[in-house]
Design an enzyme around this catalytic site. Structure first.
Site, PDB file in Angstrom:
ATOM      1  N   GLU A  38       0.822  -1.207   0.000  1.00 12.17           N
ATOM      2  CA  GLU A  38       0.000   0.000   0.000  1.00 12.17           C
ATOM      3  C   GLU A  38       0.858   1.261   0.000  1.00 12.17           C
ATOM      4  O   GLU A  38       0.523   2.247  -0.663  1.00 12.17           O
ATOM      5  CB  GLU A  38      -0.948  -0.007   1.207  1.00 12.17           C
ATOM      6  CG  GLU A  38      -2.063  -1.029   1.110  1.00 12.17           C
ATOM      7  CD  GLU A  38      -2.965  -0.807  -0.093  1.00 12.17           C
ATOM      8  OE1 GLU A  38      -3.052   0.331  -0.590  1.00 12.17           O
ATOM      9  OE2 GLU A  38      -3.572  -1.789  -0.558  1.00 12.17           O
ATOM     10  N   TYR A 121      -6.613   6.184   4.551  1.00 13.15           N
ATOM     11  CA  TYR A 121      -6.734   5.175   3.503  1.00 13.15           C
ATOM     12  C   TYR A 121      -5.906   3.926   3.831  1.00 13.15           C
ATOM     13  O   TYR A 121      -6.410   2.796   3.758  1.00 13.15           O
ATOM     14  CB  TYR A 121      -6.302   5.728   2.147  1.00 13.15           C
ATOM     15  CG  TYR A 121      -6.065   4.593   1.173  1.00 13.15           C
ATOM     16  CD1 TYR A 121      -7.149   3.944   0.589  1.00 13.15           C
ATOM     17  CD2 TYR A 121      -4.778   4.105   0.940  1.00 13.15           C
ATOM     18  CE1 TYR A 121      -6.952   2.850  -0.234  1.00 13.15           C
ATOM     19  CE2 TYR A 121      -4.576   3.010   0.122  1.00 13.15           C
ATOM     20  CZ  TYR A 121      -5.667   2.384  -0.457  1.00 13.15           C
ATOM     21  OH  TYR A 121      -5.471   1.279  -1.247  1.00 13.15           O
ATOM     22  N   ASP A 139      -9.740   5.060  -2.409  1.00 14.78           N
ATOM     23  CA  ASP A 139      -8.638   5.683  -3.131  1.00 14.78           C
ATOM     24  C   ASP A 139      -9.208   6.408  -4.351  1.00 14.78           C
ATOM     25  O   ASP A 139     -10.430   6.549  -4.486  1.00 14.78           O
ATOM     26  CB  ASP A 139      -7.589   4.631  -3.526  1.00 14.78           C
ATOM     27  CG  ASP A 139      -8.063   3.701  -4.639  1.00 14.78           C
ATOM     28  OD1 ASP A 139      -9.290   3.680  -4.933  1.00 14.78           O
ATOM     29  OD2 ASP A 139      -7.222   2.991  -5.226  1.00 14.78           O
TER      30      ASP A 139
END
Length: 292
Positions: A38, A121, A139
């Site tokens: 990520e 996020y 996102d």
């Protein structure tokens, strides 16, 4: 609620047959591997991330492994992914996981958000993709899917809004398994089908109910507010050239050997910025090198 259930069902069913085979989605994935992916995927396409992620995980398969690594090795391994401060934050994150969580990436959102470089996020993504927990994962791809399929506009606003956040939360299923599946599926739909410039509406599982399509594909009302910065001649380009030179050097590099990176004034500004950011340092002779 029935409409939301149908939307989720259609997208998750599509995902079962369309999901890309990515290593951080494998059955043997680890929370640490998901977190690394990520961070690497922020503003960087999958095709560039995957080989670096594989090499990174072979070298530092656990937070403890990365926590013990020299900064120079971390920056060299980051290579040309861009935004190398992400590598420093990831190393800081690894040390924090070791110090506060016995080397195990936490599953609860509060602890995740307390890690260096982990925001709303990333915390949600780790909860969903590593632990299969219910979380709101939004996102740019998910924002675009929501904007088109539900709101009926071509693109979301340039900045994430409270209305979008509320909409995203309202779409997340109540149970962990379906919520995690929705998080992955909605993101994949935006990445592969509901793309920014050339959406493949004929292949979309939501084509019959997409509000944007039913409205006749109205133009992007925020187009004038979106600005793209040219790469050529920017500080980012100069910083990238300097970092490439330092990564490839076996010894400290004199400033004179960095002169081709950019104009003198801009180069000095970028060198000072790299030192301030912890991405470079100088020795007693004023030469530049990666931090130890």
């Amino acid at each position: 609620m029935a409409a939301v259930h149908d939307l989720v069902e259609r997208v998750t069913a599509w995902y079962e047959g369309a999901a890309r085979d990515l290593p951080w989605r494998a059955t043997d994935r680890t929370p640490w591997g998901v977190l690394v992916s990520e961070v690497m995927l922020q503003q960087t396409p999958v095709v560039r991330v995957e080989p670096v992620w594989r090499a990174w995980m072979r070298r530092w398969p656990t937070p403890a492994d990365l926590a013990a690594a020299p900064t120079s090795d971390v920056l060299r391994a980051w290579g040309r992914l861009g935004y190398p401060r992400r590598a420093l934050r990831l190393a800081d994150c690894a040390r924090t996981v070791v110090e506060r969580h016995d080397g195990v990436v936490p599953a609860d959102e509060e602890s995740l958000r307390a890690l260096p470089g982990v925001g709303e996020y990333t915390a949600g993504a780790v909860r969903a993709f590593a632990y299969g927990r219910r979380s709101v994962v939004v996102d740019t791809n998910v924002r675009r899917v929501q904007a088109r399929a539900v709101t009926g506009v071509a693109q979301p606003a340039p900045s994430y809004t409270a209305a979008e956040r509320a909409l995203a939360a309202s779409l997340v299923p109540a149970d962990d398994a379906t919520a995690a599946a929705w998080a992955a599926a909605s993101m994949e739909l935006g990445a592969l089908v509901c793309t920014a410039r050339s959406p493949r509406c004929d292949a979309c599982p939501l084509r019959a109910a997409c509000a944007w399509r039913l409205a006749g594909f109205p133009a992007d009302e925020h187009a004038a507010r979106r600005r793209t910065q040219a790469w050529e001649g920017t500080d980012r380009q100069v910083r990238g050239r300097v970092m490439a030179a330092l990564r490839g050097a076996d010894a400290p590099v004199p400033r004179a050997l960095l002169a081709d990176a950019g104009p003198a004034g801009q180069l000095d500004r970028c060198l000072a910025g790299l030192v301030e950011d912890g991405l470079a340092e100088t020795d007693d002779a004023g030469r530049y090198l990666l931090p130890v």
